[in-house]
Write an enzyme that holds these catalytic residues in place. Structure first.
Site, PDB file in Angstrom:
ATOM      1  N   GLY A  13       4.543  19.992  14.959  1.00 40.65           N
ATOM      2  CA  GLY A  13       5.687  19.079  14.871  1.00 40.65           C
ATOM      3  C   GLY A  13       5.997  18.484  16.237  1.00 40.65           C
ATOM      4  N   GLY A  14       4.995  17.773  16.779  1.00 39.42           N
ATOM      5  CA  GLY A  14       5.155  17.227  18.138  1.00 39.42           C
ATOM      6  C   GLY A  14       5.120  15.712  18.186  1.00 39.42           C
ATOM      7  N   THR A  15       5.260  15.052  17.047  1.00 34.20           N
ATOM      8  CA  THR A  15       5.077  13.595  17.039  1.00 34.20           C
ATOM      9  C   THR A  15       6.328  12.823  17.430  1.00 34.20           C
ATOM     10  OG1 THR A  15       5.559  13.583  14.673  1.00 34.20           O
ATOM     11  CG2 THR A  15       3.222  13.593  15.316  1.00 34.20           C
ATOM     12  N   GLY A  17      10.942  13.402  18.546  1.00 31.45           N
ATOM     13  CA  GLY A  17      12.053  14.333  18.773  1.00 31.45           C
ATOM     14  C   GLY A  17      11.746  15.357  19.857  1.00 31.45           C
ATOM     15  N   GLY A  19       9.934  18.028  19.829  1.00 28.52           N
ATOM     16  CA  GLY A  19       8.527  18.413  19.934  1.00 28.52           C
ATOM     17  C   GLY A  19       7.778  17.459  20.855  1.00 28.52           C
ATOM     18  N   TYR A 149      19.009  25.208   4.321  1.00 31.94           N
ATOM     19  CA  TYR A 149      18.420  25.063   5.658  1.00 31.94           C
ATOM     20  C   TYR A 149      18.772  26.271   6.539  1.00 31.94           C
ATOM     21  CZ  TYR A 149      17.855  23.184  10.399  1.00 31.94           C
ATOM     22  OH  TYR A 149      17.506  22.998  11.720  1.00 31.94           O
TER      23      TYR A 149
HETATM   24  N1  LIG Z   1      18.017  17.562  16.041  1.00 36.92           N
HETATM   25  C1  LIG Z   1      18.917  18.510  15.934  1.00 36.92           C
HETATM   26  O1  LIG Z   1      20.112  18.293  16.181  1.00 36.92           O
HETATM   27  C2  LIG Z   1      18.518  19.925  15.546  1.00 36.92           C
HETATM   28  C3  LIG Z   1      19.500  20.906  15.531  1.00 36.92           C
HETATM   29  C4  LIG Z   1      19.143  22.218  15.224  1.00 36.92           C
HETATM   30  C5  LIG Z   1      17.825  22.538  14.949  1.00 36.92           C
HETATM   31  N2  LIG Z   1      16.890  21.561  14.950  1.00 36.92           N
HETATM   32  C6  LIG Z   1      15.505  21.952  14.681  1.00 36.92           C
HETATM   33  O2  LIG Z   1      14.698  21.517  15.762  1.00 36.92           O
HETATM   34  C7  LIG Z   1      13.386  21.162  15.299  1.00 36.92           C
HETATM   35  C8  LIG Z   1      13.008  19.754  15.731  1.00 36.92           C
HETATM   36  O3  LIG Z   1      13.979  18.833  15.271  1.00 36.92           O
HETATM   37  P1  LIG Z   1      13.900  17.256  15.646  1.00 36.92           P
HETATM   38  O4  LIG Z   1      15.257  16.710  15.365  1.00 36.92           O
HETATM   39  O5  LIG Z   1      13.275  17.103  16.965  1.00 36.92           O
HETATM   40  O6  LIG Z   1      12.821  16.594  14.665  1.00 36.92           O
HETATM   41  P2  LIG Z   1      12.516  16.591  13.099  1.00 36.92           P
HETATM   42  O7  LIG Z   1      12.943  15.335  12.468  1.00 36.92           O
HETATM   43  O8  LIG Z   1      13.094  17.840  12.550  1.00 36.92           O
HETATM   44  O9  LIG Z   1      10.890  16.623  13.111  1.00 36.92           O
HETATM   45  C9  LIG Z   1      10.212  17.532  13.908  1.00 36.92           C
HETATM   46  C10 LIG Z   1       8.717  17.371  13.790  1.00 36.92           C
HETATM   47  O10 LIG Z   1       8.323  17.991  12.571  1.00 36.92           O
HETATM   48  C11 LIG Z   1       7.241  17.241  12.049  1.00 36.92           C
HETATM   49  N3  LIG Z   1       7.081  17.513  10.627  1.00 36.92           N
HETATM   50  C12 LIG Z   1       7.914  17.201   9.604  1.00 36.92           C
HETATM   51  N4  LIG Z   1       7.375  17.628   8.434  1.00 36.92           N
HETATM   52  C13 LIG Z   1       6.190  18.236   8.753  1.00 36.92           C
HETATM   53  C14 LIG Z   1       5.181  18.891   8.002  1.00 36.92           C
HETATM   54  N5  LIG Z   1       5.268  19.016   6.677  1.00 36.92           N
HETATM   55  N6  LIG Z   1       4.108  19.382   8.663  1.00 36.92           N
HETATM   56  C15 LIG Z   1       3.990  19.258  10.018  1.00 36.92           C
HETATM   57  N7  LIG Z   1       4.915  18.663  10.772  1.00 36.92           N
HETATM   58  C16 LIG Z   1       6.005  18.156  10.150  1.00 36.92           C
HETATM   59  C17 LIG Z   1       7.620  15.813  12.368  1.00 36.92           C
HETATM   60  O11 LIG Z   1       6.458  14.992  12.339  1.00 36.92           O
HETATM   61  P3  LIG Z   1       6.134  13.854  11.239  1.00 36.92           P
HETATM   62  O12 LIG Z   1       7.377  13.080  11.025  1.00 36.92           O
HETATM   63  O13 LIG Z   1       5.051  13.108  11.927  1.00 36.92           O
HETATM   64  O14 LIG Z   1       5.644  14.575  10.028  1.00 36.92           O
HETATM   65  C18 LIG Z   1       8.154  15.959  13.789  1.00 36.92           C
HETATM   66  O15 LIG Z   1       7.092  15.872  14.715  1.00 36.92           O
HETATM   67  C19 LIG Z   1      13.422  21.400  13.796  1.00 36.92           C
HETATM   68  O16 LIG Z   1      12.961  22.717  13.546  1.00 36.92           O
HETATM   69  C20 LIG Z   1      14.904  21.306  13.450  1.00 36.92           C
HETATM   70  O17 LIG Z   1      15.233  22.033  12.278  1.00 36.92           O
HETATM   71  C21 LIG Z   1      17.197  20.261  15.221  1.00 36.92           C
END
Ligand SMILES: NC(=O)c1ccc[n+]([C@@H]2O[C@H](COP(=O)([O-])OP(=O)(O)OC[C@H]3O[C@@H](n4cnc5c(N)ncnc54)[C@H](OP(=O)(O)O)[C@@H]3O)[C@@H](O)[C@H]2O)c1
Length: 250
Positions: A13-15, A17, A19, A149
């Site tokens: 998940g590095g594409t 955000g 990651g 979640y």
């Molecule tokens: N943002 C926040 O405020 C927040 C708060 C608390 C926790 N988190 C956690 O932090 C992490 C990152 O969050 P984020 O907001 O940076 O981004 P995100 O929207 O949660 O996406 C993270 C990454 O996951 C990849 N991904 C999604 N579905 C996938 C799948 N089926 N297989 C492989 N990769 C997949 C996406 O790539 P593609 O789109 O290319 O598939 C993207 O690179 C997550 O675990 C999230 O639950 C986020």
């Protein structure tokens, strides 16, 4: 010598955000990085953005056959890994009464089953003394809109401790970072409309004691601390949440 020179790192998940920010910090530090995403458009954009030296792979972390193929690819490309970081997850924002079996299964399939089997399948490639870093969520409060979640991430919190114990003999440290409100393109809530996402953003700035969102650079820094610098920590969850889980909000 750069900080991550000669390190092989896999980022699930590095594409985009947090990651992607972590991937960029690793590349700046001289690491060899292999990263995944599931959405082909995002995978292509990351490939174009990061250039030819980085392995960007489309791989669905909720699919055991994709994880199997990924393990073979990583083994071919890197042989062994120094650090595995798992960011991929999905959050569906819905009141507890409206949760469907399909949305329950989607979230558990990626966030929980995916995290478990990615770590299980890639662990044999991790060098003794390496690390696994999961991503949970701040343990601040229960949210009525995010019951499933929160459940998926509570399981990952438990995996962090169980895997840390299981991998002690190989000196592989297993930790988790627990973000609060972080300014990413999806805010971790890809399924929301832009208006609903803005509303969540505004709430995040109000309820966070530091009165702002965290940046992806702050998360990358915490993730890389756990992965490489926290050499006397295993089985921990590090809140990166502007005080949300620890400090009374003024
Ligand atoms: N943002 C926040 O405020 C927040 C708060 C608390 C926790 N988190 C956690 O932090 C992490 C990152 O969050 P984020 O907001 O940076 O981004 P995100 O929207 O949660 O996406 C993270 C990454 O996951 C990849 N991904 C999604 N579905 C996938 C799948 N089926 N297989 C492989 N990769 C997949 C996406 O790539 P593609 O789109 O290319 O598939 C993207 O690179 C997550 O675990 C999230 O639950 C986020």
């Amino acid at each position: 010598m750069k900080r991550f020179e000669n390190k092989n790192v896999v980022v699930i998940g590095g594409t985009h955000g947090m990651g992607l920010a972590t991937v960029k910090a690793l590349i700046d530090g001289g690491a060899h990085v292999c990263l995944t995403g599931n959405n082909q458009e995002n995978v292509d954009r990351a490939k174009a953005d990061l250039g030819a030296g980085v392995a960007v792979i489309r791989s669905d972390a909720s699919s055991l056959s994709d994880i199997d193929t990924l393990r073979e690819t990583v083994s071919d490309v890197f042989g062994t890994i120094d650090a595995l970081l798992v960011f991929a997850a999905v959050a569906e924002f819905e009141p507890f009464e409206c949760v469907s079996e399909a949305s329950f299964d989607r979230q558990f399939a990626l966030n929980t089953k995916g995290a478990f089997f990615v770590a299980q399948q890639l662990a044999p490639l991790i060098k003794d003394g390496g690390s696994i870093t999961f991503t949970t969520v701040t343990p601040a409060t229960g949210s009525p809109q995010m019951s499933v979640y929160m459940g998926t991430k509570a399981a990952v919190r438990a995996f962090t401790q169980a895997f840390a114990a299981a991998l002690l003999a190989r000196r592989i440290r297993v930790n988790a970072l627990a973000p609060g409100f972080i300014d990413t393109p999806s805010l971790g809530l890809a399924s929301l409309t832009p208006e609903a996402r803005q509303a969540v953003y505004d709430i995040g700035n109000q309820v966070t004691p530091m009165k702002r969102h965290g940046t992806v650079a702050e998360i990358a820094s915490g993730a890389l601390f756990l992965a490489f610098d926290a050499t006397f920590s295993t089985g921990i969850e590090l809140p990166l949440d502007g005080g949300l889980s620890t400090v009374e909000c003024p």
